[in-house]
Design a protein around this motif. Structure first.
Motif, PDB file in Angstrom:
ATOM      1  N   ASP A 268       5.694   7.290   7.978  1.00 12.22           N
ATOM      2  CA  ASP A 268       5.785   6.059   7.189  1.00 12.22           C
ATOM      3  C   ASP A 268       6.084   6.331   5.722  1.00 12.22           C
ATOM      4  O   ASP A 268       6.355   5.413   4.963  1.00 12.22           O
ATOM      5  N   ARG A 269       6.070   7.587   5.321  1.00 12.99           N
ATOM      6  CA  ARG A 269       6.356   7.961   3.933  1.00 12.99           C
ATOM      7  C   ARG A 269       7.713   8.652   3.800  1.00 12.99           C
ATOM      8  O   ARG A 269       8.138   8.958   2.701  1.00 12.99           O
TER       9      ARG A 269
ATOM     10  N   GLY B 154      -1.953   6.555   5.086  1.00 11.11           N
ATOM     11  CA  GLY B 154      -0.722   6.337   5.846  1.00 11.11           C
ATOM     12  C   GLY B 154      -0.992   5.970   7.289  1.00 11.11           C
ATOM     13  O   GLY B 154      -2.129   5.698   7.687  1.00 11.11           O
ATOM     14  N   VAL B 155       0.053   5.982   8.078  1.00  3.39           N
ATOM     15  CA  VAL B 155      -0.007   5.597   9.487  1.00  3.39           C
ATOM     16  C   VAL B 155      -0.210   6.838  10.351  1.00  3.39           C
ATOM     17  O   VAL B 155       0.406   7.875  10.121  1.00  3.39           O
TER      18      VAL B 155
ATOM     19  N   PHE C 212       9.100   5.958  10.461  1.00  2.00           N
ATOM     20  CA  PHE C 212       8.199   5.075  11.199  1.00  2.00           C
ATOM     21  C   PHE C 212       8.915   3.780  11.589  1.00  2.00           C
ATOM     22  O   PHE C 212       8.806   3.322  12.728  1.00  2.00           O
ATOM     23  N   ASP C 213       9.686   3.193  10.659  1.00  2.00           N
ATOM     24  CA  ASP C 213      10.449   1.972  10.951  1.00  2.00           C
ATOM     25  C   ASP C 213      11.411   2.196  12.114  1.00  2.00           C
ATOM     26  O   ASP C 213      11.508   1.369  13.026  1.00  2.00           O
TER      27      ASP C 213
ATOM     28  N   LYS D  76       9.497   2.660  15.467  1.00  2.00           N
ATOM     29  CA  LYS D  76       9.034   1.369  16.004  1.00  2.00           C
ATOM     30  C   LYS D  76      10.176   0.596  16.655  1.00  2.00           C
ATOM     31  O   LYS D  76       9.959  -0.145  17.604  1.00  2.00           O
TER      32      LYS D  76
ATOM     33  N   TYR E  12      -0.548   2.857  17.012  1.00  2.00           N
ATOM     34  CA  TYR E  12      -0.835   3.566  15.762  1.00  2.00           C
ATOM     35  C   TYR E  12      -1.952   2.862  15.020  1.00  2.00           C
ATOM     36  O   TYR E  12      -2.296   1.717  15.308  1.00  2.00           O
ATOM     37  N   LYS E  13      -2.519   3.580  14.067  1.00  2.00           N
ATOM     38  CA  LYS E  13      -3.535   3.014  13.177  1.00  2.00           C
ATOM     39  C   LYS E  13      -3.085   3.236  11.742  1.00  2.00           C
ATOM     40  O   LYS E  13      -2.523   4.284  11.415  1.00  2.00           O
ATOM     41  N   LYS E  14      -3.369   2.227  10.921  1.00  2.00           N
ATOM     42  CA  LYS E  14      -3.060   2.343   9.498  1.00  2.00           C
ATOM     43  C   LYS E  14      -4.319   2.776   8.755  1.00  2.00           C
ATOM     44  O   LYS E  14      -5.389   2.219   8.967  1.00  2.00           O
ATOM     45  N   TYR E  15      -4.157   3.764   7.916  1.00  2.00           N
ATOM     46  CA  TYR E  15      -5.232   4.276   7.077  1.00  2.00           C
ATOM     47  C   TYR E  15      -4.763   4.223   5.622  1.00  2.00           C
ATOM     48  O   TYR E  15      -3.562   4.081   5.363  1.00  2.00           O
TER      49      TYR E  15
END
Length: 143
Positions: free
Chosen positions: A118-119, A82-83, A65-66, A69, A76-79
Motif C-alpha cells: 500500500d506504500r 499500513g495494510v 495494493f490497489d 485488489k 487484509y487488515k489496516k494498521y
C-alpha cells in the motif's frame, strides 16, 4: 527606460517558467503512460500454481495494493503502519508461510518489495509477483 526593461525581463522570465513547467508536466505524463494510466504485470505463485494478469491498466499513482485488489480476492487488515495481507484468492497466511511481493529488475532479477504494497507506487511497464513462501529464514528465497 529601466521600467520597460524590468517589465520585459519579468515577462520573459514568466514565459520561460510556464514553458519549463509545461515541459516537465509532459515528461511526467509520458513516463506514466498515455492518458494518465500505467500498464503493469501482476502474478501470484503458490505451490505449483502460477497465475499472471499481464497488461493490467490502472490509473497512474496507483499502489501495488490497489492493483492487487483489482485482480485478486484479498483479505487484509489496516494498521497505522499500513495494510497487512492475510490471504490472496483464498490462500491464507499460515505458520511461517506468508504472501511476499517481489518486483522484477532486468539487471538483477527478482527484488523483494522494500515497503508494504500500500506504500509502493507502481511504475509503467513493471512486473510484480506475489509469492506465498516460507519466511522462517530471512530474507526468503527468490521466486
Amino acid at each position: 527606460m529601466k521600467g520597460r526593461l524590468a517589465k520585459a525581463l519579468t515577462l520573459a522570465l514568466l514565459i520561460w517558467a510556464v514553458g519549463a513547467s509545461a515541459l516537465l508536466a509532459s515528461c511526467i505524463y509520458n513516463k506514466e503512460g498515455s492518458n494518465g494510466y500505467v500498464v503493469v504485470n501482476v502474478g501470484f505463485k503458490y505451490g505449483s500454481n502460477l497465475t499472471w494478469y499481464n497488461n493490467t491498466r490502472v490509473p497512474a499513482g496507483s499502489t501495488l495494493f490497489d492493483v492487487t485488489k483489482l485482480v485478486a480476492k484479498l483479505e487484509y487488515k489496516k494498521y497505522p503502519y499500513g495494510v497487512f495481507i492475510e490471504s490472496i484468492n483464498g490462500v491464507r497466511n499460515e505458520g511461517s508461510y506468508y504472501w511476499m511481493w517481489w518486483r522484477w529488475d532486468d539487471n538483477t532479477g527478482w527484488i523483494l518489495g522494500p515497503v508494504g504494497a500500500d506504500r509502493y507506487v507502481i511504475g509503467n511497464g513493471e512486473t510484480y509477483l506475489w509469492f506465498y513462501e516460507d519466511t522462517s529464514n530471512y530474507p526468503p528465497p527468490k521466486p
